[in-house]
Design a protein around this motif. Structure first.
Motif, mmCIF file in Angstrom:
data_model
loop_
_atom_site.group_PDB
_atom_site.id
_atom_site.type_symbol
_atom_site.label_atom_id
_atom_site.label_comp_id
_atom_site.label_asym_id
_atom_site.label_seq_id
_atom_site.Cartn_x
_atom_site.Cartn_y
_atom_site.Cartn_z
ATOM 1 N N ARG A 168 -25.667 27.879 -77.678
ATOM 2 C CA ARG A 168 -26.636 28.779 -77.903
ATOM 3 C C ARG A 168 -27.797 28.524 -78.873
ATOM 4 O O ARG A 168 -27.083 27.614 -79.612
ATOM 5 C CB ARG A 168 -26.253 30.679 -78.467
ATOM 6 N N SER A 169 -28.795 29.122 -78.973
ATOM 7 C CA SER A 169 -29.523 28.375 -80.471
ATOM 8 C C SER A 169 -30.480 30.248 -80.358
ATOM 9 O O SER A 169 -31.045 30.583 -79.448
ATOM 10 C CB SER A 169 -30.857 27.361 -80.207
ATOM 11 N N PRO A 170 -30.588 30.259 -81.483
ATOM 12 C CA PRO A 170 -29.991 30.520 -82.938
ATOM 13 C C PRO A 170 -28.345 29.950 -82.547
ATOM 14 O O PRO A 170 -27.113 30.568 -81.835
ATOM 15 C CB PRO A 170 -30.245 30.723 -84.034
ATOM 16 N N ALA A 171 -26.639 29.500 -83.219
ATOM 17 C CA ALA A 171 -26.009 29.007 -83.028
ATOM 18 C C ALA A 171 -24.800 30.394 -83.687
ATOM 19 O O ALA A 171 -24.367 30.757 -82.829
ATOM 20 C CB ALA A 171 -25.294 28.047 -84.050
ATOM 21 N N PHE A 179 -29.898 35.649 -79.793
ATOM 22 C CA PHE A 179 -30.503 34.215 -78.991
ATOM 23 C C PHE A 179 -32.116 34.011 -79.148
ATOM 24 O O PHE A 179 -32.144 34.786 -77.879
ATOM 25 C CB PHE A 179 -29.577 33.188 -78.342
ATOM 26 N N ASP A 180 -32.634 32.588 -78.715
ATOM 27 C CA ASP A 180 -33.481 31.878 -77.970
ATOM 28 C C ASP A 180 -32.422 31.841 -76.413
ATOM 29 O O ASP A 180 -33.795 31.629 -75.588
ATOM 30 C CB ASP A 180 -33.913 31.037 -78.487
ATOM 31 N N ARG A 194 -29.031 30.998 -74.790
ATOM 32 C CA ARG A 194 -27.590 31.444 -74.460
ATOM 33 C C ARG A 194 -26.822 30.749 -73.689
ATOM 34 O O ARG A 194 -27.672 31.648 -71.878
ATOM 35 C CB ARG A 194 -27.093 32.628 -74.616
ATOM 36 N N ARG A 211 -40.150 33.394 -74.934
ATOM 37 C CA ARG A 211 -40.032 32.109 -76.256
ATOM 38 C C ARG A 211 -39.303 30.640 -76.117
ATOM 39 O O ARG A 211 -39.072 30.021 -76.305
ATOM 40 C CB ARG A 211 -38.302 33.365 -77.312
ATOM 41 N N GLU A 225 -31.584 17.134 -77.473
ATOM 42 C CA GLU A 225 -32.971 17.679 -77.816
ATOM 43 C C GLU A 225 -34.331 16.583 -79.024
ATOM 44 O O GLU A 225 -33.815 15.848 -78.808
ATOM 45 C CB GLU A 225 -32.383 18.431 -79.513
ATOM 46 N N ASP A 264 -38.628 25.467 -74.893
ATOM 47 C CA ASP A 264 -39.363 25.987 -76.410
ATOM 48 C C ASP A 264 -41.009 26.457 -76.262
ATOM 49 O O ASP A 264 -41.741 26.015 -76.888
ATOM 50 C CB ASP A 264 -39.330 25.821 -77.554
#
Length: 202
Positions: free
Chosen positions: A28-31, A36-37, A39, A116, A169, A193
């Motif tokens: 996930r982001s953020p961790a 989250f943005d 998952r 997002r 990434e 993103d």
């Protein structure tokens, strides 16, 4: 470009938010945190029941293993996922219930925060090199359903075996694509993103 190999033994197993099943979280982001943005997880569905509600989240579910499921999503027509890698997208705030068609299933689950991030979910049978072309604000998650995935010219990254995942990434656009070799079947998620993409195009 940053590449991380996520070992399946390090995934997080947890109970669904509504207590109705088990999820194995891949990344996930953020961790950390609920906001989250994006998952990515694998849901284990062992009985009929309701899905958790995730407001402002876009979801997509893909059947990995098992006899299939029937999804009842708000006022939509019922959706049948009875073939491996068949998928369906739906809003996280919609009331969703699930009926098993023939025993427990495992399902690949992508969730992105609306506005997002956006995602593209793919399944591929690997018969040759796979090229990932760098793009601004774009990451890739490669989950090895069977076989293996190897990053060409990156001896520092161990091969991802069945069950493992590569998180790639792209920090900026590059001239050369990333070449992945391997075999078997991969589930691939392209993550964009939205804000970073808009800023780059402004």
């Amino acid at each position: 470009m940053r590449i991380r190999r996520l070992d399946s033994s390090h995934y997080r197993r947890m109970v669904w938010k509504n207590g109705g099943g088990i999820t194995t979280e891949i990344a996930r982001s953020p961790a950390a945190g609920d906001d989250f943005d994006w998952r990515i997880s694998i849901a284990e569905i062992a009985q009929d029941g309701d899905f958790s509600i995730f407001p402002d989240v876009d979801r997509e579910l893909m059947l990995l293993d098992g006899g299939g499921i029937e999804l009842l999503i708000g006022s939509e027509e019922n959706v049948i996922l009875d073939t491996r890698y068949r998928k369906h997208a739906f809003p996280g705030e919609a009331p969703v219930s699930c009926r098993l068609l023939d025993g427990p299933t495992r399902d690949f689950n992508v969730m992105v925060r609306r506005g997002r991030c956006r995602a593209e979910l793919l399944a591929r049978t690997i018969v040759g090199p796979q090229l990932l072309f760098p793009a601004v604000a774009t990451n890739w998650l490669i989950h090895v359903a069977s076989g293996e995935a190897i990053c060409k010219d990156r001896p520092d990254i161990a091969a991802a075996a069945a069950g493992d995942t590569l998180l790639i990434e792209f920090e900026q656009r590059a001239a050369q694509p990333l070449v992945l070799n391997g075999s078997g079947e991969w589930v691939m998620v392209r993550l964009v993103d939205s804000a970073a993409e808009a800023a780059a195009l402004a």
